[in-house]
Design an enzyme around this catalytic site. Structure first.
Site, PDB file in Angstrom:
ATOM      1  N   GLY A  50      16.834  30.787  44.482  1.00 41.08           N
ATOM      2  CA  GLY A  50      17.738  31.921  44.700  1.00 41.08           C
ATOM      3  C   GLY A  50      17.387  33.204  43.983  1.00 41.08           C
ATOM      4  O   GLY A  50      17.756  34.287  44.421  1.00 41.08           O
ATOM      5  N   GLU A 104      18.780  33.981  36.656  1.00 41.41           N
ATOM      6  CA  GLU A 104      19.549  33.223  37.660  1.00 41.41           C
ATOM      7  C   GLU A 104      20.010  34.151  38.777  1.00 41.41           C
ATOM      8  O   GLU A 104      20.181  35.352  38.562  1.00 41.41           O
ATOM      9  CB  GLU A 104      20.797  32.614  37.002  1.00 41.41           C
ATOM     10  N   ASP A 105      20.259  33.564  39.940  1.00 36.27           N
ATOM     11  CA  ASP A 105      20.834  34.346  41.038  1.00 36.27           C
ATOM     12  C   ASP A 105      22.333  34.535  40.832  1.00 36.27           C
ATOM     13  O   ASP A 105      22.857  35.630  40.905  1.00 36.27           O
ATOM     14  CB  ASP A 105      20.544  33.700  42.404  1.00 36.27           C
ATOM     15  N   ASP A 108      28.206  30.314  38.840  1.00 37.86           N
ATOM     16  CA  ASP A 108      29.477  29.998  39.502  1.00 37.86           C
ATOM     17  C   ASP A 108      30.290  29.136  38.528  1.00 37.86           C
ATOM     18  O   ASP A 108      30.965  29.659  37.645  1.00 37.86           O
ATOM     19  CB  ASP A 108      29.122  29.288  40.817  1.00 37.86           C
ATOM     20  N   LYS A 136      30.657  34.633  38.785  1.00 38.86           N
ATOM     21  CA  LYS A 136      32.044  34.477  39.244  1.00 38.86           C
ATOM     22  C   LYS A 136      32.875  33.986  38.065  1.00 38.86           C
ATOM     23  O   LYS A 136      33.028  32.775  37.877  1.00 38.86           O
ATOM     24  CB  LYS A 136      32.118  33.444  40.374  1.00 38.86           C
ATOM     25  N   PHE A 157      32.206  33.181  48.693  1.00 34.27           N
ATOM     26  CA  PHE A 157      30.847  32.714  48.944  1.00 34.27           C
ATOM     27  C   PHE A 157      30.003  33.882  49.448  1.00 34.27           C
ATOM     28  O   PHE A 157      30.395  34.596  50.370  1.00 34.27           O
ATOM     29  CB  PHE A 157      30.842  31.574  49.971  1.00 34.27           C
ATOM     30  N   ASP A 164      21.206  31.808  49.834  1.00 34.49           N
ATOM     31  CA  ASP A 164      21.220  31.270  51.188  1.00 34.49           C
ATOM     32  C   ASP A 164      22.544  30.634  51.562  1.00 34.49           C
ATOM     33  O   ASP A 164      23.367  30.316  50.705  1.00 34.49           O
ATOM     34  CB  ASP A 164      20.115  30.222  51.346  1.00 34.49           C
ATOM     35  N   ARG A 170      18.324  34.159  52.932  1.00 33.74           N
ATOM     36  CA  ARG A 170      17.667  34.581  51.684  1.00 33.74           C
ATOM     37  C   ARG A 170      16.912  35.895  51.843  1.00 33.74           C
ATOM     38  O   ARG A 170      16.717  36.626  50.891  1.00 33.74           O
ATOM     39  CB  ARG A 170      16.654  33.526  51.220  1.00 33.74           C
TER      40      ARG A 170
HETATM   41  P1  5GP Z   1      26.866  26.640  39.320  1.00 32.27           P
HETATM   42  O1  5GP Z   1      26.061  25.481  38.767  1.00 32.27           O
HETATM   43  O2  5GP Z   1      27.009  27.786  38.363  1.00 32.27           O
HETATM   44  O3  5GP Z   1      28.207  26.202  39.862  1.00 32.27           O
HETATM   45  O4  5GP Z   1      26.133  27.127  40.603  1.00 32.27           O
HETATM   46  C1  5GP Z   1      24.942  27.767  40.569  1.00 32.27           C
HETATM   47  C2  5GP Z   1      24.203  27.646  41.878  1.00 32.27           C
HETATM   48  O5  5GP Z   1      25.068  27.391  43.006  1.00 32.27           O
HETATM   49  C3  5GP Z   1      23.535  28.957  42.163  1.00 32.27           C
HETATM   50  O6  5GP Z   1      22.265  29.030  41.545  1.00 32.27           O
HETATM   51  C4  5GP Z   1      23.502  28.992  43.673  1.00 32.27           C
HETATM   52  O7  5GP Z   1      22.348  28.326  44.125  1.00 32.27           O
HETATM   53  C5  5GP Z   1      24.727  28.201  44.094  1.00 32.27           C
HETATM   54  N1  5GP Z   1      25.862  29.104  44.392  1.00 32.27           N
HETATM   55  C6  5GP Z   1      26.985  29.279  43.675  1.00 32.27           C
HETATM   56  N2  5GP Z   1      27.795  30.193  44.250  1.00 32.27           N
HETATM   57  C7  5GP Z   1      27.154  30.602  45.374  1.00 32.27           C
HETATM   58  C8  5GP Z   1      27.467  31.563  46.412  1.00 32.27           C
HETATM   59  O8  5GP Z   1      28.520  32.236  46.438  1.00 32.27           O
HETATM   60  N3  5GP Z   1      26.534  31.694  47.386  1.00 32.27           N
HETATM   61  C9  5GP Z   1      25.373  30.993  47.419  1.00 32.27           C
HETATM   62  N4  5GP Z   1      24.541  31.245  48.431  1.00 32.27           N
HETATM   63  N5  5GP Z   1      25.036  30.106  46.464  1.00 32.27           N
HETATM   64  C10 5GP Z   1      25.929  29.909  45.446  1.00 32.27           C
END
Ligand code: 5GP
Length: 180
Positions: A50, A104-105, A108, A136, A157, A164, A170
């Protein structure tokens, strides 16, 4: 500019952040990082997939000596009371004594970056910080100090600019959010 609506798979998305805003925020982040890491030869570890577009645009604007490498987090390995455990893959550098920044992208729940922080911390870097394009805050489930955030967003989202939806989106130059 009027928002543009696109359809990916079965979902509609509308423009949320245009490329111009993304780049303006990246320029500010790059300036901050340059000031904080002058003379330190930091090592950036970009988390694929990402973060690839964000990483490229950020690194082009960092004008101090630095290194860049790419890592991945494995798919879910195990279940614990704290959630899923992911393992870091592809780290070939010795990070002991290095000033490391994770790119990081999006943060969440924070599960991914939290797991990564713990695994990297065991390798005794001199410092370890997180740089993320999006965050977020409402969803965060870990006590994380995310020092460099381009933009905090609500719990929607999003796709585009590296992110993606089931493999698609992407390559979009803007960021779109799902239309509820
Ligand atoms: P976390 O482990 O912080 O819950 O999630 C991180 C990963 O979940 C990110 O690197 C991404 O790949 C995916 N992710 C979380 N939120 C989103 C979103 O709103 N859109 C997309 N496309 N991926 C997300």
């Amino acid at each position: 500019m009027d928002p543009r609506t696109i359809t990916i798979h079965d979902c509609d998305f509308s423009t949320y952040m245009y490329e111009e805003e993304i780049i303006a925020r990246i320029v500010m982040l790059a300036e901050q990082i340059e000031q904080d890491y002058a003379g330190k030869n930091p090592l950036f570890l970009a988390v694929l997939n990402g973060s690839f577009m964000f990483t490229a645009d950020l690194m082009k604007r960092i004008n101090i000596p630095c290194e860049i490498s790419f890592i991945r987090m494995s798919s879910y390995q195990d279940m614990q009371s704290t959630g899923h455990v992911k393992e870091v893959l592809g780290l070939t550098e010795n990070i002991e004594g290095r000033d490391v920044l994770i790119i990081e992208d999006i943060v969440d729940t924070g599960h991914t970056v939290n797991a990564l922080l713990h695994q990297l911390q065991e390798k005794n870097p001199s410092s370890l910080e997180i740089v993320t394009l999006l965050m977020k805050p409402e969803c965060l489930q870990h006590q994380l100090d995310v020092k460099y955030v381009a933009k905090s967003i609500p719990n929607d989202f999003v796709v585009g600019y590296g992110l993606d939806y089931n493999g698609l989106g992407r390559n979009l130059r803007d960021i779109y959010k799902i239309v509820s």
